[in-house]
Design a protein around this motif. Structure first.
Motif, PDB file in Angstrom:
ATOM      1  N   PRO A 196     -10.441  60.414  52.583  1.00 36.02           N
ATOM      2  CA  PRO A 196     -10.604  59.005  52.366  1.00 36.02           C
ATOM      3  C   PRO A 196      -9.575  58.802  51.268  1.00 36.02           C
ATOM      4  CG  PRO A 196     -12.834  59.994  52.401  1.00 36.02           C
ATOM      5  CD  PRO A 196     -11.758  60.997  52.585  1.00 36.02           C
ATOM      6  N   SER A 197      -8.837  57.622  51.658  1.00 33.18           N
ATOM      7  CA  SER A 197      -7.737  57.047  50.730  1.00 33.18           C
ATOM      8  C   SER A 197      -8.206  56.947  49.152  1.00 33.18           C
ATOM      9  CB  SER A 197      -7.278  55.640  51.136  1.00 33.18           C
ATOM     10  OG  SER A 197      -8.333  54.685  50.975  1.00 33.18           O
ATOM     11  N   TRP A 198      -9.339  56.659  49.004  1.00 35.14           N
ATOM     12  CA  TRP A 198      -9.756  56.707  47.352  1.00 35.14           C
ATOM     13  C   TRP A 198      -9.607  58.102  46.782  1.00 35.14           C
ATOM     14  CZ3 TRP A 198     -13.612  59.495  45.696  1.00 35.14           C
ATOM     15  CH2 TRP A 198     -14.617  59.946  46.657  1.00 35.14           C
ATOM     16  N   GLN A 199      -9.925  59.152  47.630  1.00 35.43           N
ATOM     17  CA  GLN A 199     -10.035  60.525  47.165  1.00 35.43           C
ATOM     18  C   GLN A 199      -8.470  60.880  46.798  1.00 35.43           C
ATOM     19  OE1 GLN A 199     -11.762  63.151  49.813  1.00 35.43           O
ATOM     20  NE2 GLN A 199     -13.852  62.859  49.022  1.00 35.43           N
ATOM     21  N   ILE A 200      -7.713  60.404  47.575  1.00 33.78           N
ATOM     22  CA  ILE A 200      -6.164  60.755  47.512  1.00 33.78           C
ATOM     23  C   ILE A 200      -5.634  59.968  46.577  1.00 33.78           C
ATOM     24  CG2 ILE A 200      -3.971  60.421  48.573  1.00 33.78           C
ATOM     25  CD1 ILE A 200      -5.342  61.186  51.364  1.00 33.78           C
ATOM     26  N   GLU A 201      -5.841  58.662  46.286  1.00 32.03           N
ATOM     27  CA  GLU A 201      -5.288  57.967  45.152  1.00 32.03           C
ATOM     28  C   GLU A 201      -5.980  58.428  43.766  1.00 32.03           C
ATOM     29  OE1 GLU A 201      -5.574  53.318  43.619  1.00 32.03           O
ATOM     30  OE2 GLU A 201      -6.194  53.742  45.630  1.00 32.03           O
ATOM     31  N   ALA A 202      -7.159  58.775  43.892  1.00 34.46           N
ATOM     32  CA  ALA A 202      -7.689  59.334  42.563  1.00 34.46           C
ATOM     33  C   ALA A 202      -6.910  60.757  42.019  1.00 34.46           C
ATOM     34  CB  ALA A 202      -9.167  59.669  42.596  1.00 34.46           C
ATOM     35  N   GLN A 203      -6.725  61.601  42.931  1.00 29.35           N
ATOM     36  CA  GLN A 203      -6.127  62.671  42.837  1.00 29.35           C
ATOM     37  C   GLN A 203      -4.567  62.787  42.335  1.00 29.35           C
ATOM     38  OE1 GLN A 203      -6.311  65.925  45.976  1.00 29.35           O
ATOM     39  NE2 GLN A 203      -5.587  67.365  44.809  1.00 29.35           N
ATOM     40  N   VAL A 204      -3.891  61.623  43.217  1.00 29.85           N
ATOM     41  CA  VAL A 204      -2.716  61.242  42.681  1.00 29.85           C
ATOM     42  C   VAL A 204      -2.514  60.858  41.397  1.00 29.85           C
ATOM     43  CG1 VAL A 204      -0.695  59.470  43.104  1.00 29.85           C
ATOM     44  CG2 VAL A 204      -1.979  60.790  45.059  1.00 29.85           C
ATOM     45  N   TYR A 205      -3.471  59.909  40.895  1.00 26.79           N
ATOM     46  CA  TYR A 205      -3.349  59.176  39.605  1.00 26.79           C
ATOM     47  C   TYR A 205      -3.637  60.539  38.558  1.00 26.79           C
ATOM     48  CZ  TYR A 205      -4.369  55.269  36.348  1.00 26.79           C
ATOM     49  OH  TYR A 205      -4.231  54.532  35.471  1.00 26.79           O
ATOM     50  N   ALA A 206      -4.578  61.347  38.879  1.00 31.05           N
ATOM     51  CA  ALA A 206      -4.951  62.331  38.003  1.00 31.05           C
ATOM     52  C   ALA A 206      -3.648  63.415  37.897  1.00 31.05           C
ATOM     53  CB  ALA A 206      -6.275  63.251  38.299  1.00 31.05           C
ATOM     54  N   GLU A 207      -3.072  63.817  38.891  1.00 34.22           N
ATOM     55  CA  GLU A 207      -2.005  64.829  38.822  1.00 34.22           C
ATOM     56  C   GLU A 207      -0.882  64.102  38.517  1.00 34.22           C
ATOM     57  OE1 GLU A 207      -1.984  67.556  41.863  1.00 34.22           O
ATOM     58  OE2 GLU A 207      -4.003  67.513  42.390  1.00 34.22           O
ATOM     59  N   ILE A 208      -0.284  63.043  38.759  1.00 36.28           N
ATOM     60  CA  ILE A 208       0.936  62.665  38.389  1.00 36.28           C
ATOM     61  C   ILE A 208       0.986  61.787  37.413  1.00 36.28           C
ATOM     62  CG2 ILE A 208       2.669  60.603  39.203  1.00 36.28           C
ATOM     63  CD1 ILE A 208       1.964  61.309  42.305  1.00 36.28           C
ATOM     64  N   GLY A 209       0.042  61.363  37.055  1.00 39.14           N
ATOM     65  CA  GLY A 209      -0.303  60.660  35.559  1.00 39.14           C
ATOM     66  C   GLY A 209      -0.294  59.221  35.706  1.00 39.14           C
ATOM     67  N   SER A 210      -1.239  58.682  34.820  1.00 37.20           N
ATOM     68  CA  SER A 210      -1.566  57.273  34.665  1.00 37.20           C
ATOM     69  C   SER A 210      -0.389  56.429  34.350  1.00 37.20           C
ATOM     70  CB  SER A 210      -2.783  57.018  33.788  1.00 37.20           C
ATOM     71  OG  SER A 210      -2.440  57.439  32.428  1.00 37.20           O
ATOM     72  N   ALA A 211       0.368  56.898  33.397  1.00 44.08           N
ATOM     73  CA  ALA A 211       1.710  56.163  33.131  1.00 44.08           C
ATOM     74  C   ALA A 211       2.443  55.923  34.490  1.00 44.08           C
ATOM     75  CB  ALA A 211       2.305  56.540  31.991  1.00 44.08           C
ATOM     76  N   CYS A 212       2.921  56.677  34.812  1.00 45.00           N
ATOM     77  CA  CYS A 212       3.544  56.734  36.268  1.00 45.00           C
ATOM     78  C   CYS A 212       3.051  56.050  37.327  1.00 45.00           C
ATOM     79  CB  CYS A 212       3.863  58.040  36.779  1.00 45.00           C
ATOM     80  SG  CYS A 212       5.046  58.207  38.216  1.00 45.00           S
ATOM     81  N   MET A 213       1.717  56.012  37.180  1.00 46.11           N
ATOM     82  CA  MET A 213       1.319  55.083  38.739  1.00 46.11           C
ATOM     83  C   MET A 213       0.707  53.863  38.252  1.00 46.11           C
ATOM     84  SD  MET A 213       1.579  57.212  40.969  1.00 46.11           S
ATOM     85  CE  MET A 213       0.906  56.218  42.422  1.00 46.11           C
ATOM     86  N   ASP A 214       0.536  53.554  36.891  1.00 42.86           N
ATOM     87  CA  ASP A 214       0.528  52.424  36.379  1.00 42.86           C
ATOM     88  C   ASP A 214       1.635  51.488  36.528  1.00 42.86           C
ATOM     89  OD1 ASP A 214      -2.317  52.703  35.638  1.00 42.86           O
ATOM     90  OD2 ASP A 214      -2.036  53.175  33.549  1.00 42.86           O
ATOM     91  N   LEU A 215       2.811  52.126  36.255  1.00 43.83           N
ATOM     92  CA  LEU A 215       4.015  51.358  36.589  1.00 43.83           C
ATOM     93  C   LEU A 215       4.221  50.907  38.159  1.00 43.83           C
ATOM     94  CD1 LEU A 215       6.471  49.977  35.592  1.00 43.83           C
ATOM     95  CD2 LEU A 215       7.572  52.267  35.896  1.00 43.83           C
ATOM     96  N   ALA A 216       3.956  51.865  38.947  1.00 41.76           N
ATOM     97  CA  ALA A 216       3.980  51.837  40.196  1.00 41.76           C
ATOM     98  C   ALA A 216       3.103  50.519  40.828  1.00 41.76           C
ATOM     99  CB  ALA A 216       3.649  53.085  41.049  1.00 41.76           C
ATOM    100  N   PHE A 217       1.971  50.582  40.332  1.00 37.52           N
ATOM    101  CA  PHE A 217       0.971  49.808  40.750  1.00 37.52           C
ATOM    102  C   PHE A 217       1.319  48.347  40.135  1.00 37.52           C
ATOM    103  CE2 PHE A 217      -2.392  53.187  41.104  1.00 37.52           C
ATOM    104  CZ  PHE A 217      -2.235  52.986  42.485  1.00 37.52           C
TER     105      PHE A 217
END
Length: 166
Positions: free
Chosen positions: A83-104
């Motif tokens: 499910p997309s929410w699982q992938i999104e949560a794992q991406v956010y955790a492993e890549i990092g919140s600062a990086c993904m916050d900028l992307a969002f």
């Protein structure tokens, strides 16, 4: 430290071209990554004008299809993406919140201008991340973080942002 007063042209280019390219490199899809990087950079004129990112949108959509086809060839189970929410949560955790916050943040800026290029780019990152898990744990996250740090090095050195203590 954090970077403030960003000129959004470079972060938009990073989200549309360099972020998905880094994720694809980490997933072992160097050819598709190179195709994204060879696209012309996103400019302020492209962000301001109608249809300015259309050429990027087509390449992102075609690359999404290539990643999906590659996933199907990887074997049983890849057809059933998590499910997309699982992938999104794992991406956010492993890549990092600062990086993904900028992307969002860039994704929302583009959406406010009527463009879905940021959504396509982030979807591509999620797909590459899911595919990369079968190729080597952490490879996608490492490439994306490296790309993120290069972006901020360039922003500060070019004077398109400034460092501020956290």
């Amino acid at each position: 430290m954090r970077v403030v007063d960003l000129d959004m042209e470079r972060p938009a280019d990073w989200v549309v071209r360099m972020l998905p390219a880094a994720a694809l490199r980490g997933a072992g899809m160097a050819g598709e990554a190179a195709r994204l990087v060879r696209r012309p950079p996103v400019t302020g004129c492209a962000l301001a004008g109608r249809g300015g990112l259309e050429r990027h949108r087509k390449v992102l959509a075609n690359t999404i299809e290539a990643v999906a086809a590659n996933a199907r060839m990887c074997g049983p189970g890849m057809e059933a993406w998590r499910p997309s929410w699982q992938i999104e949560a794992q991406v956010y955790a492993e890549i990092g919140s600062a990086c993904m916050d900028l992307a969002f943040q860039v994704e929302h800026m583009l959406l406010a201008g009527g463009r879905d290029d940021g959504q396509l780019a982030i979807r591509l990152v999620h797909m590459a991340f899911a595919l990369g898990g079968f190729r080597g744990a952490g490879s996608v996250a490492a490439e994306v973080r490296r790309s993120y740090h290069e972006l901020f090095d360039a922003l500060v050195l070019e004077g398109r942002g400034r460092l501020m203590s956290a």
